[in-house]
Design a protein around this motif. Structure first.
Motif, PDB file in Angstrom:
ATOM      1  N   THR A  69       0.488  -0.867   8.689  1.00 47.91           N
ATOM      2  CA  THR A  69      -0.365  -1.449   7.659  1.00 47.91           C
ATOM      3  C   THR A  69       0.374  -2.483   6.827  1.00 47.91           C
ATOM      4  OG1 THR A  69      -1.624   0.599   7.556  1.00 47.91           O
ATOM      5  CG2 THR A  69      -1.863  -0.893   5.698  1.00 47.91           C
ATOM      6  N   ASP A  70       1.642  -2.184   6.501  1.00 48.78           N
ATOM      7  CA  ASP A  70       2.413  -3.097   5.652  1.00 48.78           C
ATOM      8  C   ASP A  70       3.899  -2.929   5.959  1.00 48.78           C
ATOM      9  OD1 ASP A  70       3.698  -4.545   3.660  1.00 48.78           O
ATOM     10  OD2 ASP A  70       2.410  -3.796   2.047  1.00 48.78           O
ATOM     11  N   SER A 105       1.484  -0.618  -3.527  1.00 50.50           N
ATOM     12  CA  SER A 105       0.303  -1.001  -2.754  1.00 50.50           C
ATOM     13  C   SER A 105      -0.938  -0.343  -3.342  1.00 50.50           C
ATOM     14  CB  SER A 105       0.459  -0.564  -1.299  1.00 50.50           C
ATOM     15  OG  SER A 105      -0.712  -0.834  -0.564  1.00 50.50           O
ATOM     16  N   SER A 106      -2.072  -0.991  -3.154  1.00 50.09           N
ATOM     17  CA  SER A 106      -3.340  -0.391  -3.559  1.00 50.09           C
ATOM     18  C   SER A 106      -4.232  -0.123  -2.346  1.00 50.09           C
ATOM     19  CB  SER A 106      -4.066  -1.290  -4.564  1.00 50.09           C
ATOM     20  OG  SER A 106      -4.313  -2.554  -3.978  1.00 50.09           O
ATOM     21  N   ASP A 107      -3.679  -0.263  -1.156  1.00 47.84           N
ATOM     22  CA  ASP A 107      -4.435  -0.050   0.076  1.00 47.84           C
ATOM     23  C   ASP A 107      -4.848   1.418   0.186  1.00 47.84           C
ATOM     24  OD1 ASP A 107      -4.839   0.707   2.922  1.00 47.84           O
ATOM     25  OD2 ASP A 107      -4.357  -1.404   3.295  1.00 47.84           O
ATOM     26  N   PRO A 108      -6.154   1.697   0.297  1.00 48.80           N
ATOM     27  CA  PRO A 108      -6.610   3.093   0.355  1.00 48.80           C
ATOM     28  C   PRO A 108      -6.093   3.847   1.580  1.00 48.80           C
ATOM     29  CG  PRO A 108      -8.474   1.577   0.586  1.00 48.80           C
ATOM     30  CD  PRO A 108      -7.265   0.747   0.292  1.00 48.80           C
ATOM     31  N   ASP A 109      -5.913   3.161   2.698  1.00 50.48           N
ATOM     32  CA  ASP A 109      -5.378   3.820   3.884  1.00 50.48           C
ATOM     33  C   ASP A 109      -3.938   4.280   3.643  1.00 50.48           C
ATOM     34  OD1 ASP A 109      -7.738   3.473   5.301  1.00 50.48           O
ATOM     35  OD2 ASP A 109      -7.079   1.571   6.169  1.00 50.48           O
ATOM     36  N   LEU A 110      -3.170   3.469   2.939  1.00 46.64           N
ATOM     37  CA  LEU A 110      -1.794   3.836   2.626  1.00 46.64           C
ATOM     38  C   LEU A 110      -1.743   4.983   1.623  1.00 46.64           C
ATOM     39  CD1 LEU A 110      -0.007   0.385   2.505  1.00 46.64           C
ATOM     40  CD2 LEU A 110      -0.112   2.044   4.373  1.00 46.64           C
TER      41      LEU A 110
END
Length: 130
Positions: A69-70, A105-110
Protein backbone atom coordinates in the motif's frame (compact mmCIF):
# COMPACT_ATOMS: atom_id res chain seq x y z
CA UNK A 1 -4.62 6.97 24.43
CA UNK A 2 -1.26 6.02 25.86
CA UNK A 3 1.19 5.52 22.94
CA UNK A 4 2.87 2.72 24.90
CA UNK A 5 1.61 -0.72 25.87
CA UNK A 6 3.63 -1.91 28.86
CA UNK A 7 2.93 -4.89 31.09
CA UNK A 8 4.60 -5.49 34.43
CA UNK A 9 5.55 -9.09 35.19
CA UNK A 10 6.84 -10.91 38.25
CA UNK A 11 9.12 -12.96 35.99
CA UNK A 12 12.85 -12.45 35.95
CA UNK A 13 14.32 -10.53 33.04
CA UNK A 14 15.78 -13.76 31.60
CA UNK A 15 12.54 -15.74 31.96
CA UNK A 16 10.49 -12.94 30.40
CA UNK A 17 12.96 -12.80 27.50
CA UNK A 18 12.69 -16.55 26.93
CA UNK A 19 8.90 -16.51 27.18
CA UNK A 20 8.67 -13.54 24.81
CA UNK A 21 10.50 -15.46 22.09
CA UNK A 22 8.07 -18.38 22.44
CA UNK A 23 5.06 -16.05 22.36
CA UNK A 24 6.36 -14.33 19.22
CA UNK A 25 6.53 -17.66 17.37
CA UNK A 26 3.09 -18.70 18.67
CA UNK A 27 1.55 -15.61 16.98
CA UNK A 28 3.20 -16.37 13.61
CA UNK A 29 5.75 -13.62 13.97
CA UNK A 30 9.49 -14.04 13.69
CA UNK A 31 12.41 -12.49 15.50
CA UNK A 32 14.59 -10.62 13.02
CA UNK A 33 17.11 -9.35 15.57
CA UNK A 34 17.68 -8.93 19.28
CA UNK A 35 19.50 -5.87 20.55
CA UNK A 36 20.85 -6.22 24.09
CA UNK A 37 20.97 -2.52 24.85
CA UNK A 38 21.91 -2.97 28.52
CA UNK A 39 24.88 -5.15 27.66
CA UNK A 40 25.96 -2.85 24.84
CA UNK A 41 25.99 0.17 27.14
CA UNK A 42 27.94 -1.70 29.82
CA UNK A 43 30.44 -2.94 27.22
CA UNK A 44 31.11 0.71 26.33
CA UNK A 45 32.02 1.47 29.94
CA UNK A 46 28.74 3.15 30.80
CA UNK A 47 27.43 2.58 34.32
CA UNK A 48 24.00 1.16 33.48
CA UNK A 49 22.37 -1.12 36.05
CA UNK A 50 19.12 -2.00 34.26
CA UNK A 51 18.58 -4.68 31.61
CA UNK A 52 17.01 -4.02 28.22
CA UNK A 53 16.59 -6.26 25.19
CA UNK A 54 14.83 -4.99 22.12
CA UNK A 55 13.30 -7.59 19.80
CA UNK A 56 12.70 -6.65 16.18
CA UNK A 57 9.68 -8.76 15.23
CA UNK A 58 7.78 -9.16 12.00
CA UNK A 59 4.87 -11.02 10.49
CA UNK A 60 5.78 -11.30 6.79
CA UNK A 61 2.19 -11.28 5.58
CA UNK A 62 1.30 -8.14 7.51
CA UNK A 63 4.53 -6.42 6.44
CA UNK A 64 3.78 -7.20 2.79
CA UNK A 65 0.24 -5.79 3.12
CA UNK A 66 1.65 -2.58 4.55
CA UNK A 67 4.40 -2.21 1.94
CA UNK A 68 2.12 -2.97 -1.01
CA UNK A 69 0.00 0.00 0.00
CA UNK A 70 2.79 2.43 0.89
CA UNK A 71 6.43 1.48 0.41
CA UNK A 72 7.66 4.47 2.43
CA UNK A 73 6.29 2.77 5.55
CA UNK A 74 9.25 0.38 5.41
CA UNK A 75 10.85 2.85 7.79
CA UNK A 76 8.27 1.95 10.44
CA UNK A 77 9.18 -1.74 10.24
CA UNK A 78 9.82 -4.03 11.97
CA UNK A 79 7.80 -3.86 15.18
CA UNK A 80 9.85 -3.62 18.33
CA UNK A 81 9.00 -5.30 21.61
CA UNK A 82 11.23 -4.65 24.62
CA UNK A 83 11.90 -6.61 27.75
CA UNK A 84 13.42 -4.27 30.29
CA UNK A 85 13.87 -3.61 33.95
CA UNK A 86 13.00 -0.38 35.63
CA UNK A 87 13.87 -0.12 39.29
CA UNK A 88 14.83 -3.77 38.86
CA UNK A 89 11.20 -4.68 38.09
CA UNK A 90 10.65 -6.55 34.80
CA UNK A 91 8.43 -5.03 32.14
CA UNK A 92 7.53 -5.95 28.57
CA UNK A 93 6.31 -3.27 26.20
CA UNK A 94 6.06 -1.62 22.82
CA UNK A 95 4.96 1.54 21.08
CA UNK A 96 1.41 0.84 19.91
CA UNK A 97 1.48 0.10 16.14
CA UNK A 98 -1.93 1.63 15.48
CA UNK A 99 -1.09 4.94 17.12
CA UNK A 100 2.29 5.11 15.42
CA UNK A 101 0.84 4.37 11.98
CA UNK A 102 -1.91 6.98 12.45
CA UNK A 103 0.82 9.62 12.53
CA UNK A 104 2.18 8.35 9.19
CA UNK A 105 -0.95 7.55 7.16
CA UNK A 106 -4.70 7.97 7.08
CA UNK A 107 -5.32 5.07 4.69
CA UNK A 108 -8.16 2.94 6.15
CA UNK A 109 -6.66 -0.28 4.77
CA UNK A 110 -3.41 0.45 6.59
CA UNK A 111 -5.30 1.18 9.80
CA UNK A 112 -6.79 -2.32 9.55
CA UNK A 113 -3.28 -3.79 9.23
CA UNK A 114 -2.13 -1.71 12.19
CA UNK A 115 -5.08 -2.90 14.33
CA UNK A 116 -4.35 -6.53 13.41
CA UNK A 117 -0.66 -6.15 14.23
CA UNK A 118 -1.43 -4.37 17.49
CA UNK A 119 -3.85 -7.11 18.49
CA UNK A 120 -1.23 -9.78 17.81
CA UNK A 121 1.66 -7.95 19.47
CA UNK A 122 -0.47 -7.14 22.52
CA UNK A 123 -1.30 -10.86 22.79
CA UNK A 124 2.42 -11.67 22.49
CA UNK A 125 3.28 -9.34 25.36
CA UNK A 126 0.44 -10.55 27.56
CA UNK A 127 1.38 -14.20 26.98
CA UNK A 128 5.04 -13.55 27.77
CA UNK A 129 4.19 -11.66 30.95
CA UNK A 130 1.75 -14.20 32.41
Amino acid sequence: MNPFFIVHTSKSFEQASTDLQAAIVAQDFGVMAVHDLGQTLRSKGIDFSEDCRIYDVCNPGQAARLLKTDMTLNMALPCRISVFTEGHQTRIGMIRPEGMLQTLSSDPDLMKVARDVESATTAIIEAAAS
